[in-house]
Design a protein around this motif. Structure first.
Motif, mmCIF file in Angstrom:
data_model
loop_
_atom_site.group_PDB
_atom_site.id
_atom_site.type_symbol
_atom_site.label_atom_id
_atom_site.label_comp_id
_atom_site.label_asym_id
_atom_site.label_seq_id
_atom_site.Cartn_x
_atom_site.Cartn_y
_atom_site.Cartn_z
ATOM 1 N N SER A 127 0.829 -1.206 0.000
ATOM 2 C CA SER A 127 0.000 0.000 0.000
ATOM 3 C C SER A 127 0.862 1.254 0.000
ATOM 4 N N ILE A 128 1.865 1.287 0.869
ATOM 5 C CA ILE A 128 2.766 2.448 0.932
ATOM 6 C C ILE A 128 3.484 2.637 -0.396
ATOM 7 N N ALA A 129 3.994 1.538 -0.976
ATOM 8 C CA ALA A 129 4.712 1.618 -2.251
ATOM 9 C C ALA A 129 3.792 2.129 -3.364
ATOM 10 N N GLY A 130 2.556 1.635 -3.398
ATOM 11 C CA GLY A 130 1.614 2.061 -4.428
ATOM 12 C C GLY A 130 1.266 3.528 -4.331
ATOM 13 N N TRP A 131 0.997 4.000 -3.116
ATOM 14 C CA TRP A 131 0.652 5.412 -2.947
ATOM 15 C C TRP A 131 1.832 6.325 -3.270
ATOM 16 N N MET A 132 3.047 5.936 -2.896
ATOM 17 C CA MET A 132 4.206 6.773 -3.194
ATOM 18 C C MET A 132 4.500 6.789 -4.689
ATOM 19 N N PHE A 133 4.231 5.685 -5.383
ATOM 20 C CA PHE A 133 4.359 5.680 -6.839
ATOM 21 C C PHE A 133 3.405 6.705 -7.448
ATOM 22 N N MET A 134 2.173 6.751 -6.942
ATOM 23 C CA MET A 134 1.197 7.712 -7.444
ATOM 24 C C MET A 134 1.643 9.145 -7.168
ATOM 25 N N PHE A 135 2.209 9.364 -5.984
ATOM 26 C CA PHE A 135 2.564 10.717 -5.580
ATOM 27 C C PHE A 135 3.802 11.240 -6.310
ATOM 28 N N LEU A 136 4.815 10.375 -6.460
ATOM 29 C CA LEU A 136 6.102 10.834 -6.979
ATOM 30 C C LEU A 136 6.272 10.618 -8.481
ATOM 31 N N ARG A 137 5.290 10.030 -9.140
ATOM 32 C CA ARG A 137 5.416 9.708 -10.566
ATOM 33 C C ARG A 137 5.937 10.870 -11.414
ATOM 34 N N PRO A 138 5.426 12.095 -11.278
ATOM 35 C CA PRO A 138 5.919 13.179 -12.138
ATOM 36 C C PRO A 138 7.382 13.539 -11.917
ATOM 37 N N LEU A 139 7.951 13.125 -10.774
ATOM 38 C CA LEU A 139 9.322 13.503 -10.464
ATOM 39 C C LEU A 139 10.364 12.652 -11.186
ATOM 40 N N PHE A 140 10.023 11.381 -11.453
ATOM 41 C CA PHE A 140 11.057 10.507 -12.023
ATOM 42 C C PHE A 140 10.626 9.744 -13.266
ATOM 43 N N LEU A 141 9.407 9.968 -13.747
ATOM 44 C CA LEU A 141 8.980 9.294 -14.966
ATOM 45 C C LEU A 141 8.675 10.315 -16.053
ATOM 46 N N PRO A 142 9.254 10.132 -17.234
ATOM 47 C CA PRO A 142 9.000 11.083 -18.313
ATOM 48 C C PRO A 142 7.581 10.955 -18.838
ATOM 49 N N VAL A 143 7.021 12.025 -19.328
ATOM 50 C CA VAL A 143 5.712 11.992 -19.970
ATOM 51 C C VAL A 143 5.829 12.673 -21.324
ATOM 52 N N ALA A 144 4.965 12.284 -22.237
ATOM 53 C CA ALA A 144 5.017 12.825 -23.588
ATOM 54 C C ALA A 144 4.622 14.291 -23.622
ATOM 55 N N ASP A 145 3.818 14.716 -22.682
ATOM 56 C CA ASP A 145 3.310 16.080 -22.671
ATOM 57 C C ASP A 145 3.982 16.872 -21.551
ATOM 58 N N PRO A 146 4.958 17.749 -21.868
ATOM 59 C CA PRO A 146 5.653 18.506 -20.822
ATOM 60 C C PRO A 146 4.736 19.470 -20.078
ATOM 61 N N VAL A 147 3.699 19.955 -20.760
ATOM 62 C CA VAL A 147 2.745 20.851 -20.101
ATOM 63 C C VAL A 147 2.001 20.107 -18.996
ATOM 64 N N GLN A 148 1.575 18.876 -19.315
ATOM 65 C CA GLN A 148 0.886 18.071 -18.322
ATOM 66 C C GLN A 148 1.822 17.710 -17.176
ATOM 67 N N SER A 149 3.084 17.456 -17.497
ATOM 68 C CA SER A 149 4.063 17.145 -16.461
ATOM 69 C C SER A 149 4.205 18.307 -15.484
ATOM 70 N N ALA A 150 4.243 19.515 -16.027
ATOM 71 C CA ALA A 150 4.356 20.700 -15.170
ATOM 72 C C ALA A 150 3.129 20.845 -14.277
ATOM 73 N N LYS A 151 1.937 20.531 -14.821
ATOM 74 C CA LYS A 151 0.715 20.607 -14.017
ATOM 75 C C LYS A 151 0.752 19.599 -12.886
ATOM 76 N N ASP A 152 1.240 18.380 -13.199
ATOM 77 C CA ASP A 152 1.308 17.348 -12.173
ATOM 78 C C ASP A 152 2.247 17.752 -11.040
ATOM 79 N N LEU A 153 3.351 18.401 -11.394
ATOM 80 C CA LEU A 153 4.269 18.877 -10.362
ATOM 81 C C LEU A 153 3.625 19.966 -9.513
ATOM 82 N N LEU A 154 2.750 20.754 -10.126
ATOM 83 C CA LEU A 154 2.037 21.785 -9.372
ATOM 84 C C LEU A 154 1.090 21.166 -8.348
#
Length: 474
Positions: free
Chosen positions: A410-437
Motif C-alpha cells: 500500500s505504501i509503495a503504491g501510494w508513493m508511486f502515485m505521488f512521486l510519478r511526475p518527479l522521475f517518470l517522463p511523460v510525452a506532454d511537458p505541459v501536463q508534467s508541469a501541471k502534475d508537479l504543481l
C-alpha cells in the motif's frame, strides 16, 4: 414536546446497509467519465492494467482500514486513527489536525467532482453550455443537502434502494458488452505496448490517477464507525466485500466496452469532446438510442447515490474533531431530534457548492488524490506498523492476512502515485508541469496546516508547548 438533552449517534447500519453505502461511494460517476482518459493514457486496450492496479492498491490499503476500523469504530475515521496511532498528546495531535485541515478542502472537492461529472454526463440527454453545466452541478449539491437532512436509519434504507440501481446498471452494461463481445477488439494490443519501459510506467501512473479515483470510497464505513452495528465484524467485511465486488464489476465493464467500441474510436470521441458519456454511446451502438437514454438516466442515479454516501461519510469527520475540542465547536452539534451532525453536513455542502461552480473535473480528480496520499493513506499505514511494533497489548479485533505485506505494498503504491511526475517522463511537458504543481500544492497546503497547528497549540498550551508551562509529561 421535550427534546433529548444529549443526542448521540445511533448504531443503526447493518452489514449490508454499510456495504451499500461503501459501494455507492465507490461507484459514483467516476468509472463512467474516466474511461476515455484511461484509454488515452495507456494508448490502447491494455488500459485494463490500470484498473487492475487500482483494485490491488484498494485491496492492500483496504486491509489497513479494516484493521483500524474494527479496532477504533468511531465517527471520524482517519481523524481517530491518526490521533491514536501517533499518540493524542504527541504527533497524533499534529497528524489528526492536518487530516481535518485537508478534509475541509478535499471533502468538498470530492463532492464537487461528483456533481461536475453528473452535469457532464447529463449533456448526452440535454445539450448544455458551460454555464448551464455549472448551474446543474451547483443545484445538485443543494438537492443532496435536502435529501440527507434526516435520521441515519432512514438513510440506511435509502442506500439499499440506490445500491440496487447501481448494481443493476453496471450488470446491464456488462451483459450488453458480453452479448456483443469481440475479443479482437478487447485484446488487440498495439506493438510494444506491454514493454516495461519508463513510458509504460508513465502512462500507467497517469491512467491510475483516474482508476484509483474511481475506487476511492471503500473506507467510507470507517467514517461512520459510530453508527455501524457490530462494527468489529461488519467494518472489515463491508470493506472487503465492497472492494472485491466493485473491482470485478469495473474490470468486466471496461472489457465489455473495449470488446464493442474500438479503443481508437474512444480516443476520437475524446478529441470531439464527447468522451464524458462513452457508456451512453456504447449502449446506443448496441441497443439503439432509447436504451442509451435509459442507461444514461441510470448512471445519473448512480452518481446521485454516490454523492449521497460521500456527504454522509465526510460530514462525520469534522464532527468527531469538534467533539474532541480539536476543531471549531460548531461542527460538533448534532440535530436535536434527527441525531446527525447537521452543521458539519451543511458547511461541507455549502463549500462544495462553491467548488462545483469553479473547477474542472480532471483538475479536481488529481488534486483529491495527491492531497490525501501523505497524511491519510501513507500516514495511516506507517502508523499501523509503528503501533503494532511498540504496543503488543493493543487489542485488534481483526488482523489482516499476510501482515505486513499488504501495508508495505500500500505504501509503495501510494508513493508511486505521488512521486510519478518527479522521475517518470511523460510525452506532454505541459501536463508534467501541471502534475508537479499538484504535488507542490499538496505540500504547500500541508505546510500551512503545520503552521496553523503550532500557532493554535501555542495559544492553547497544548503539545508540544505544554512543557514550556512547567508541566511534566505523563
Amino acid at each position: 414536546m421535550q427534546l433529548p438533552e444529549n443526542p448521540k449517534l445511533v448504531r443503526g447500519l447493518s452489514l449490508w446497509q454499510a456495504t451499500s453505502i461503501n459501494m455507492l461511494d465507490m461507484v459514483g460517476i467516476g468509472p463512467f467519465v474516466v474511461i476515455s482518459s484511461v484509454v488515452a493514457a495507456m494508448n490502447g486496450p491494455q488500459c485494463i492494467i490500470a484498473w487492475i492496479f487500482g483494485a490491488v492498491l484498494a485491496l492492500m490499503d483496504g486491509s489497513v482500514w479494516a484493521e483500524l476500523g474494527a479496532a477504533m469504530p468511531e465517527a471520524g475515521g482517519s481523524y481517530v486513527f491518526l490521533n491514536r496511532l501517533y499518540g493524542p498528546k504527541k504527533l497524533g495531535s499534529l497528524f489528526s489536525f492536518l487530516f481535518i485541515w485537508q478534509t475541509v478542502i478535499q471533502a468538498p472537492l470530492v463532492i464537487a467532482s461528483g456533481c461536475i461529472g453528473f452535469a457532464a454526463y447529463l449533456k448526452y440527454l440535454i445539450p448544455m453550455d458551460g454555464i448551464q453545466q455549472k448551474l446543474v452541478s451547483g443545484g445538485l449539491v443543494i438537492l443532496l443537502s435536502i435529501i440527507l437532512y434526516r435520521k441515519i436509519t432512514s438513510i440506511g434504507k435509502i442506500s439499499i434502494v440506490l445500491w440496487v440501481i447501481v448494481l443493476g446498471t453496471i450488470l446491464w452494461i456488462i451483459f450488453a458488452g458480453i452479448s456483443h463481445f469481440d475479443p479482437g477488439l478487447a485484446f488487440h494490443y498495439p506493438p510494444h505496448s506491454l514493454e516495461l519501459s519508463p513510458v509504460f510506467f508513465a502512462g500507467l501512473g497517469m491512467a491510475s490517477m483516474s482508476t484509483v479515483y474511481s475506487y476511492l470510497g471503500y473506507y467510507n464505513v470507517c467514517h461512520l464507525g459510530g453508527e455501524i452495528k457490530n462494527p468489529e465484524r461488519n467494518i472489515p467485511r463491508s470493506i472487503y466485500i465492497s472492494i472485491i465486488g466493485i473491482a470485478i464489476l469495473y474490470i468486466a465493464m471496461q472489457l465489455s466496452i473495449l470488446g464493442v467500441v474500438p479503443w481508437q474510436k474512444i480516443l476520437s470521441l475524446k478529441q470531439l469532446q464527447q468522451s464524458d458519456y462513452v457508456v451512453s454511446i456504447f449502449m446506443e451502438q448496441v441497443y439503439g438510442k432509447t436504451a442509451a437514454i435509459v442507461v444514461t438516466v441510470c448512471i445519473l442515479c448512480v452518481a446521485l447515490g454516490s454523492l449521497f454516501a460521500v456527504i454522509l461519510g465526510y460530514s462525520r469527520i469534522p464532527y468527531a474533531a469538534a467533539k474532541d475540542g480539536k476543531f471549531f465547536a460548531i461542527f460538533g452539534k448534532l440535530h436535536p431530534t434527527k441525531n446527525f451532525p447537521y452543521v458539519s453536513q451543511l458547511i461541507l455542502c455549502a463549500t462544495a457548492f462553491c467548488f462545483s461552480l469553479i473547477f474542472k473535473l480532471t483538475d479536481v480528480i488529481k488534486a483529491i488524490i495527491v492531497m490525501r496520499i501523505l497524511v491519510q493513506f501513507v500516514g495511516q499505514a506507517v502508523g499501523l506498523i509503528l503501533l503494532r511494533s511498540r504496543d503488543k497489548t493493543f487489542r485488534w479485533p481483526f488482523k489482516m492476512p499476510f501482515y505486513p505485506i499488504p501495508v508495505l505494498l500500500s505504501i509503495a503504491g501510494w508513493m508511486f502515485m505521488f512521486l510519478r511526475p518527479l522521475f517518470l517522463p511523460v510525452a506532454d511537458p505541459v501536463q508534467s508541469a501541471k502534475d508537479l504543481l499538484y504535488i507542490a500544492g499538496a505540500v504547500g497546503i500541508m505546510g500551512v496546516g503545520i503552521v496553523m497547528f503550532f500557532v493554535r497549540a501555542k495559544r492553547k498550551r497544548e503539545w508540544p508547548f505544554e512543557l514550556l508551562s512547567g508541566e511534566l509529561p505523563l
